[in-house]
Write an enzyme that holds these catalytic residues in place. Structure first.
Site, PDB file in Angstrom:
ATOM      1  N   ASP A 228       0.871  -1.171   0.000  1.00  0.00           N
ATOM      2  CA  ASP A 228       0.000   0.000   0.000  1.00  0.00           C
ATOM      3  C   ASP A 228       0.913   1.227   0.000  1.00  0.00           C
ATOM      4  OD1 ASP A 228      -2.061   1.792   0.073  1.00  0.00           O
ATOM      5  OD2 ASP A 228      -3.101   0.875   1.768  1.00  0.00           O
TER       6      ASP A 228
HETATM    7  C1  BGC Z   1      -4.895   3.435   0.271  1.00  0.00           C
HETATM    8  C2  BGC Z   1      -5.008   2.542  -0.937  1.00  0.00           C
HETATM    9  C3  BGC Z   1      -4.874   3.383  -2.179  1.00  0.00           C
HETATM   10  C4  BGC Z   1      -3.544   4.092  -2.129  1.00  0.00           C
HETATM   11  C5  BGC Z   1      -3.293   4.984  -3.330  1.00  0.00           C
HETATM   12  C6  BGC Z   1      -3.650   4.262   0.252  1.00  0.00           C
HETATM   13  O1  BGC Z   1      -3.665   5.198   1.265  1.00  0.00           O
HETATM   14  O2  BGC Z   1      -4.943   2.663   1.448  1.00  0.00           O
HETATM   15  O3  BGC Z   1      -6.232   1.859  -0.931  1.00  0.00           O
HETATM   16  O4  BGC Z   1      -5.013   2.607  -3.323  1.00  0.00           O
HETATM   17  O5  BGC Z   1      -3.497   4.909  -0.986  1.00  0.00           O
HETATM   18  O6  BGC Z   1      -4.147   6.074  -3.296  1.00  0.00           O
END
Ligand code: BGC
Length: 863
Positions: A228
């Site tokens: 993530d």
């Molecule tokens: C989120 C993800 C997301 C990523 C990119 C993270 O903070 O948990 O689900 O895809 O950011 O925006």
């Protein structure tokens, strides 16, 4: 030079540094290209309710789809597959090959901030629908899914560091199950994204048990695993565990650091892990046609042009799905649908904070810049006009529900610009704190949510830059009164009106929930202002103080998430309300023939970055509802519509005759609601999550260890008793059960037949529309041991097609024995005995028809 397209040949030609670059993100959304070898860059985009493109806010426009909770409420595989197909076309407009979706984490607690982004509390429903979503998305081959967050990201509180303590049984049966279903399904997602949190003591991205043993070992997953955003928690362990790609870039944990470690690694294990991970990135590039490019094409793949969506054909699909997921919770006096002859010549009043400006979705990375937004009242006016029905539509807000003051509006705020009429703000960026140093860039913006994560000037982006900006605008209030300004910011910030300091948020100490909870609480100040007079507003913000303030969480760990390092600011403004909102609304309702009250939550209350604190409707919405229910001369003519991604408390529910759960419908929310209200489309949604009566009924209410956790640890004490499983086993009555939902018609379900198959059985059942409206029924099959009715679990479901009155359909339901099994000491086991397969209206309902199945000897499956 012949440019290879074969992964192994390319790997053999790559230097160590090039391999490292492949597993370390390039920027906010892309991987690094290796132009010399014709290797392009993969582009990712959020998220479950659309393909947003490369900017978190204000980017190119995209189709805003219903939130996954609303998609799941359709209980329709066909609808969710159609959503996947729309998303594949949308991702193409954003030149992206990886959609950061679906979110298949479980709805564990109604307060979970990202529930709206998830499908359900039930792993089987989540997995079955996610499977369709991914299959639809990947069908054309232009884009792959990155299913997330693997695993156990059920809360936002301390999400980067919390350690989820979960029993093996609950992990397997509830939390891993949807992932297992999609990974083993016919179209496994091209990528999986790890969760930020730890699971049973180890961060998900460094968790060998999860990634190596279970995902790759047992389930034979061959796709790519990415972290993530900012969720790569180490340089070595994460790579060794098999987390192939660190996102985003520029790299925090890998890059040079990893290169050095590999060069000094004597036993070579790191080099082997690097070869495997870079090989998996290459395989995905190959699948996406991004190998064998010319040098210039490889470079160009980093900056591929995005287009705003122009999709028109998909919009009907989107609108249908929203209507199909709308859940009719109560229709006690059959007020709905509002048929033309009943409303012609009548007055219909729309009331509520979501009536004029409806909520399209939740907040965080699932938010979108939609093509347009259809709002409840306007869409109703439009649809009645299209149908030639003459109605008088009135409006009164009745109550506010905002957490922060509303963003500034274009009718009152403006800035002189030569870039077009829409700008409300000018931002001037400086490369030193306090608007010192040199001017780097000037931007004009159309909204006052100044999220700089990926929209700060390129030269200033990155985690270690200290910079500042000055925002300039003017406001001309429409009314005279004491009007309020509010700012929340990640860095320090202050606001001047006509050169006088009004809001000082410079040395903020109190954290708030804006910007994924990296921002301050809202600093508000009011001042007397005169209608029609223009005021000059200047706001200054810099990242100086942010760098000095501690960014440690409660467990004492430092948080360095890329979202938290830019000096983003949110500016709100509200003119002093005149009169009493509630009594004005009541008075109007009493002058109307029908009242549609649209209440609920929005992206300020349900978002990535924080969980809700209570299950109550925010603002003065409860007072408004109770005032209308008790003060209206004809409360039976009150239609209550709730927009939210999770349940809200409805203590007033018994007094209300008509209630609709509309979820977040994306850009078609208004149109779909109008269609349902007018009976142009029948609501056929069923709850994908149990609706509690009151939050205190739940075990989480009194046990902070199980929600949201204490000292960095959260204990999933309920084990497998999640959602309806808990209510059944604890004999607690919810407001509405999982699977519940009414129709404008009634169905007769009869004639159940069973045929045995290799790994399970097939049920056939006849569904007859006995009423006077068209409708779709959802057939839900629950299984339980004959002696233990409280152990029931969903094992199969199907939705009928649209059945006209008097029409019938034979529905086929596939029940797999493996779906009836449970985790037992290292394998799946279906114990010998007699099981009931019951077709029920919902998880708590009596079986309408049932079939007993005898399992003569226990059945076992390897994991
Ligand atoms: C989120 C993800 C997301 C990523 C990119 C993270 O903070 O948990 O689900 O895809 O950011 O925006």
């Amino acid at each position: 030079m012949v440019i290879p397209t074969d992964v192994n040949r390319i790997l053999a030609q790559m230097t160590l540094a090039e391999k490292v670059s492949l597993v370390s993100g390039a920027d906010g959304w892309q991987t690094q290209e290796v132009a010399r070898l014709g290797i392009g860059s993969l582009k990712t985009t959020d998220g479950p309710a659309g393909a947003r493109g490369k900017l978190s806010v204000g980017g190119s426009q995209a189709v805003f789809l219903p939130a996954p909770a609303g998609q799941a409420a359709t209980w329709s595989r066909a609808d969710v597959r159609a959503i996947g197909r729309v998303l594949s076309r949308e991702a193409e407009t954003k030149a992206a090959q990886v959609l950061l979706a679906p979110t298949v984490c479980c709805v564990r607690n109604p307060l979970g901030g990202r529930n709206f982004e998830s499908f359900s509390e039930d792993p089987f429903l989540s997995g079955a629908l996610a499977l369709e979503y991914v299959a639809g998305l990947q069908e054309k081959g232009n884009v792959v899914a990155a299913a997330k967050h693997f695993v156990a990201n059920e809360q936002e509180f301390e999400r980067f560091t919390i350690n989820a303590n979960i029993s093996e049984k609950a992990l397997r049966e509830i939390y891993l199950r949807p992932f297992e279903m999609i990974v083993k399904g016919p179209s496994p997602p091209g990528c999986l994204m790890t969760s930020y949190n730890s699971v049973n003591g180890l961060h998900a991205d460094m968790n060998c048990v999860l990634i190596q043993d279970i995902l790759r070992g047992e389930w034979k997953y061959e796709g790519l695993v990415m972290s993530d955003w900012g969720g790569t928690n180490s340089t070595v362990e994460s790579l060794i565990a098999g987390c192939d790609l660190e996102m985003p870039g520029p790299s925090d944990r890998r890059g040079e650091k990893l290169l050095k470690m590999i060069e000094s690694d004597e036993n070579g294990a790191l080099a082997v892990a690097l070869a495997q991970s870079s090989g998996r990135v290459l395989s995905l590039l190959e699948r996406m046609g991004l190998l064998g490019l010319s040098e210039s094409a490889a470079k160009a793949s980093r900056t591929a042009e995005e287009k705003s969506s122009t999709a028109a054909t998909d919009l009907q699909t989107v609108c249908d799905v929203v209507a199909n997921g709308t859940v009719l919770l109560k229709n006690s006096w059959n007020v709905l649908p509002l048929l033309p002859h009943q409303i012609s010549g009548k007055t219909i009043t729309f009331i509520g904070p979501n009536a004029r400006i409806g909520a399209a979705g939740g907040g965080g990375s699932a938010s979108m810049n939609p093509q347009y937004q259809s709002h409840p009242m306007d869409a109703f006016k439009k649809r009645t006009a299209q149908c030639g029905v003459d109605v008088q539509v009135e409006y009164s807000i009745g109550a506010y529900s905002h957490k922060w003051l509303p963003l500034v509006t274009r009718d009152r705020w403006t800035v002189a610009t030569n870039t077009g009429p829409d700008s409300v703000l000018r931002l001037e960026f400086f490369d030193a704190p306090d608007c010192g140093g040199s001017l780097v860039e000037t931007q004009y913006r159309t909204e006052s949510l100044m999220d700089l994560f990926d929209t700060a000037p390129l030269a200033l982006q990155g985690t270690s830059r200290v910079y500042s900006f000055r925002m300039t605008s003017t406001v001309t209030p429409g009314t005279t009164g004491r009007h309020a300004f509010g700012i929340t910011s990640i860095g320090n910030s202050r606001l001047f009106v006509d050169q006088t300091l009004l809001v000082d948020n410079y040395h903020w100490k109190e954290p708030g929930e804006s910007f994924y909870s990296f921002g301050s609480s809202e600093a508000r100040q009011s001042m007397d202002m005169v209608a029609g007079q223009t005021y000059h507003v200047v706001l200054e913000s810099s990242s100086k103080d942010y760098m000095d303030v501690s960014s440690q969480n409660n467990a004492g760990e430092t948080i360095e998430n890329p979202f938290g390092t830019q000096p983003s600011v949110r500016l709100g403004f509200l003119e002093q309300p005149s009169g009493s909102l509630i009594s004005d609304a009541l008075e109007l309702a009493n002058r109307s023939d029908f009242t549609v009250l649209v209440v609920g939550l929005n992206e300020e209350w349900e978002s990535e970055g924080f969980d809700r604190q209570t299950m109550e409707l925010p603002g003065s919405q409860i007072e408004l509802i109770t005032a209308l229910l008790s003060g209206m001369t004809q409360p039976s003519n009150l239609i209550i519509v709730n927009q939210s991604g999770s349940p809200v408390e409805m203590a007033w529910c018994d007094e209300a005759g008509t209630i609709i759960q509309a979820w977040y419908g994306g850009q078609e929310a208004g149109h779909a609601l109008a269609d349902v209200l007018l009976g142009l489309k029948p609501p056929s949604g069923r709850l994908p999550m149990t609706w509690p009566r009151r939050y205190p009924d739940l075990p989480f209410a009194t046990d902070p260890e199980s929600w949201p956790g204490v000292s960095g640890q959260v204990y999933y004490k309920e084990g497998v008793e999640v959602g309806y499983r808990w209510y059944l086993r604890q004999h607690v009555q919810p407001q509405w059960w999982f699977g519940y939902g009414l129709s404008y018609t009634t169905f007769l379900v009869s004639n159940l037949h069973m045929t045995m198959t290799q790994g399970g059985l097939i049920l056939h059942v006849t569904v007859n529309n006995e009423g006077t409206f068209a409708g779709q029924e959802v057939i839900q099959v629950y299984c339980w041991p004959a002696e233990l009715p409280e152990r029931r679990e969903l094992v199969s479901f199907q939705k009928t097609s649209l059945l006209q009155p008097g029409c019938e359909q034979v529905i086929e339901l596939d029940v797999q024995f493996r779906d009836m099994a449970h985790w037992d000491c290292g394998h799946w086991l279906l114990e010998k005995g007699t099981y009931v397969l019951g077709i029920c209206d919902h998880a708590g309902g009596l079986a309408i028809v049932r079939q007993d199945v005898s399992i003569p000897s226990s059945l076992k499956w390897d994991p």
